[in-house]
Write a protein that holds these residues in place. Structure first.
Motif, short mmCIF file in Angstrom:
data_model
loop_
_atom_site.label_atom_id
_atom_site.label_comp_id
_atom_site.label_asym_id
_atom_site.label_seq_id
_atom_site.Cartn_x
_atom_site.Cartn_y
_atom_site.Cartn_z
N ALA A 17 41.14 2.38 60.22
CA ALA A 17 39.85 2.91 60.58
C ALA A 17 39.98 4.15 61.04
O ALA A 17 38.91 5.16 60.70
N ASN A 18 41.08 4.70 61.67
CA ASN A 18 41.22 5.99 61.77
C ASN A 18 41.62 7.12 60.84
O ASN A 18 42.08 8.18 61.11
N GLY A 19 41.64 6.62 59.66
CA GLY A 19 41.89 7.23 58.47
C GLY A 19 43.40 7.32 57.98
O GLY A 19 43.69 7.88 56.82
N HIS A 20 44.37 6.87 58.86
CA HIS A 20 45.51 6.59 58.49
C HIS A 20 45.65 5.44 57.43
O HIS A 20 44.88 4.64 57.12
N LEU A 21 46.98 5.40 56.77
CA LEU A 21 47.30 4.37 55.78
C LEU A 21 48.31 3.52 56.31
O LEU A 21 49.13 3.83 57.17
N LYS A 22 48.43 2.27 56.00
CA LYS A 22 49.46 1.25 56.56
C LYS A 22 50.06 0.65 55.06
O LYS A 22 49.27 0.12 54.32
N CYS A 23 51.47 0.68 55.20
CA CYS A 23 52.12 -0.08 53.98
C CYS A 23 52.03 -1.57 54.01
O CYS A 23 52.41 -2.04 55.04
N ALA A 24 51.85 -2.32 53.20
CA ALA A 24 51.76 -3.49 53.03
C ALA A 24 52.90 -4.43 53.21
O ALA A 24 53.17 -5.32 53.42
N LYS A 27 55.14 -2.34 56.44
CA LYS A 27 54.09 -1.99 57.98
C LYS A 27 53.90 -0.65 58.42
O LYS A 27 53.45 -0.85 59.57
N ARG A 28 54.70 0.22 57.96
CA ARG A 28 54.55 1.71 58.69
C ARG A 28 53.13 2.35 58.46
O ARG A 28 52.86 2.22 57.49
N LYS A 29 53.09 3.05 59.31
CA LYS A 29 51.47 3.87 59.29
C LYS A 29 52.02 5.29 58.91
O LYS A 29 52.70 5.72 59.06
N ILE A 30 51.00 5.66 58.22
CA ILE A 30 51.26 7.06 57.37
C ILE A 30 49.78 7.78 57.43
O ILE A 30 48.56 7.28 57.34
N SER A 31 50.03 9.06 58.07
CA SER A 31 48.84 9.80 58.51
C SER A 31 48.77 10.92 57.22
O SER A 31 49.32 11.87 57.01
N PRO A 32 47.91 10.77 56.49
CA PRO A 32 47.62 11.94 55.18
C PRO A 32 47.54 13.30 55.68
O PRO A 32 47.99 14.20 55.04
N ALA A 33 46.65 13.47 56.92
CA ALA A 33 46.63 14.80 57.33
C ALA A 33 48.02 15.29 57.65
O ALA A 33 48.19 16.74 57.34
N LYS A 34 48.82 14.69 58.37
CA LYS A 34 50.07 15.07 58.86
C LYS A 34 50.98 15.75 57.72
O LYS A 34 51.55 16.56 57.75
N ILE A 35 50.94 14.51 56.62
CA ILE A 35 51.70 14.83 55.41
C ILE A 35 51.30 16.05 54.70
O ILE A 35 51.96 17.00 54.37
N GLU A 36 49.82 16.33 54.66
CA GLU A 36 49.55 17.32 53.91
C GLU A 36 49.83 18.71 54.72
O GLU A 36 50.22 19.63 53.72
N LYS A 37 49.87 18.61 56.09
CA LYS A 37 50.24 19.81 56.76
C LYS A 37 51.63 20.09 56.47
O LYS A 37 52.33 21.23 56.31
N THR A 38 52.47 19.08 56.59
CA THR A 38 53.82 19.28 56.23
C THR A 38 54.29 19.86 54.80
O THR A 38 55.16 20.77 54.81
#
Length: 223
Positions: A17-24, A27-38
């Motif tokens: 819901a917050n826009g993050h992704l979760k690996c099936a 189970k780790r969460k991924i922030s697309p915005a944070k990755i893009e900034k990096t």
């Protein structure tokens, strides 16, 4: 767009819901915005922008850019060590280099600021080992008025006693030194404590083209 997990490469991701992704899988969460900034900061690093210039281009704080740059340089140092260990048996040539900032070259007292490193050529890539500094002797020798003697002795050593194994005058090591001298000017002086990391940055950028740099750093930083 992120199509696979950056941690385990699994291709099934759930959007939260917050826009993050979760690996099936992991189970780790991924922030697309944070990755893009990096990625943007890594790109700025590979384009030879300073941390301050990167902060403006990537629209982040200077401390955010600097923290990323410090981490990138640490990862680069570790990566280059690993690569050299894999190919140490392929060394063809080596030579030593004495570096001193141009602004300090006319003063005898700055002899203790000289950075001495050995450069090895293995398969067209270079690897550098930073030698022990003379700085720990500075106070004692200046108090005794010995800097003039050591300045003359070191000048003679550099001229006549070089440690080298070179097969050709036009070689990878000389090309690296020229590249290093031009690259290090951008920083207008580097703290002795951090010199090794800037040396390794230049080594990394000499060994790999910009696309290779990006791909290596994405892999190192984002996994």
């Amino acid at each position: 767009m992120i199509t696979q997990c950056i941690y385990c490469n699994h291709t099934k991701l759930y959007k939260l819901a917050n826009g993050h992704l979760k690996c099936a899988l992991c189970k780790r969460k991924i922030s697309p915005a944070k990755i893009e900034k990096t990625k943007n900061i890594i790109n700025a690093f590979c384009k030879n922008l300073t941390a301050r210039e990167a902060s403006k281009e990537c629209k982040c704080s200077y401390m955010t850019a600097k923290t990323h740059y410090d981490q990138i340089r640490l990862l680069i140092t570790q990566y280059l060590e690993e690569q050299y260990n894999k190919h140490a048996g392929e060394i063809k040539e080596f030579d030593e280099y004495f570096y001193l900032e141009k602004s300090k070259k006319k003063s005898e007292n700055t002899i203790f600021d000289i950075q001495n490193f050995l450069t090895f050529d293995y398969g067209g890539k270079v690897y550098n080992i930073l030698m022990p500094s003379l700085r720990k002797y500075r106070t004692h020798l200046l108090d005794d008025g010995m800097q003039h003697k050591y300045y003359n002795q070191l000048s003679r050593f550099i001229t006549f006693r070089r440690v080298a194994k070179l097969e050709h005058l036009d070689n990878t090591i000389i090309k690296f030194w020229n590249f290093f001298e031009e690259s290090i000017k951008r920083y207008r002086g580097v703290d002795k404590e951090y010199f090794i990391y800037y040396l390794k940055e230049v080594e990394f950028k000499f060994n790999y083209n910009i696309e290779e740099q990006k791909n290596i750093l994405y892999s190192l930083y984002l996994t």
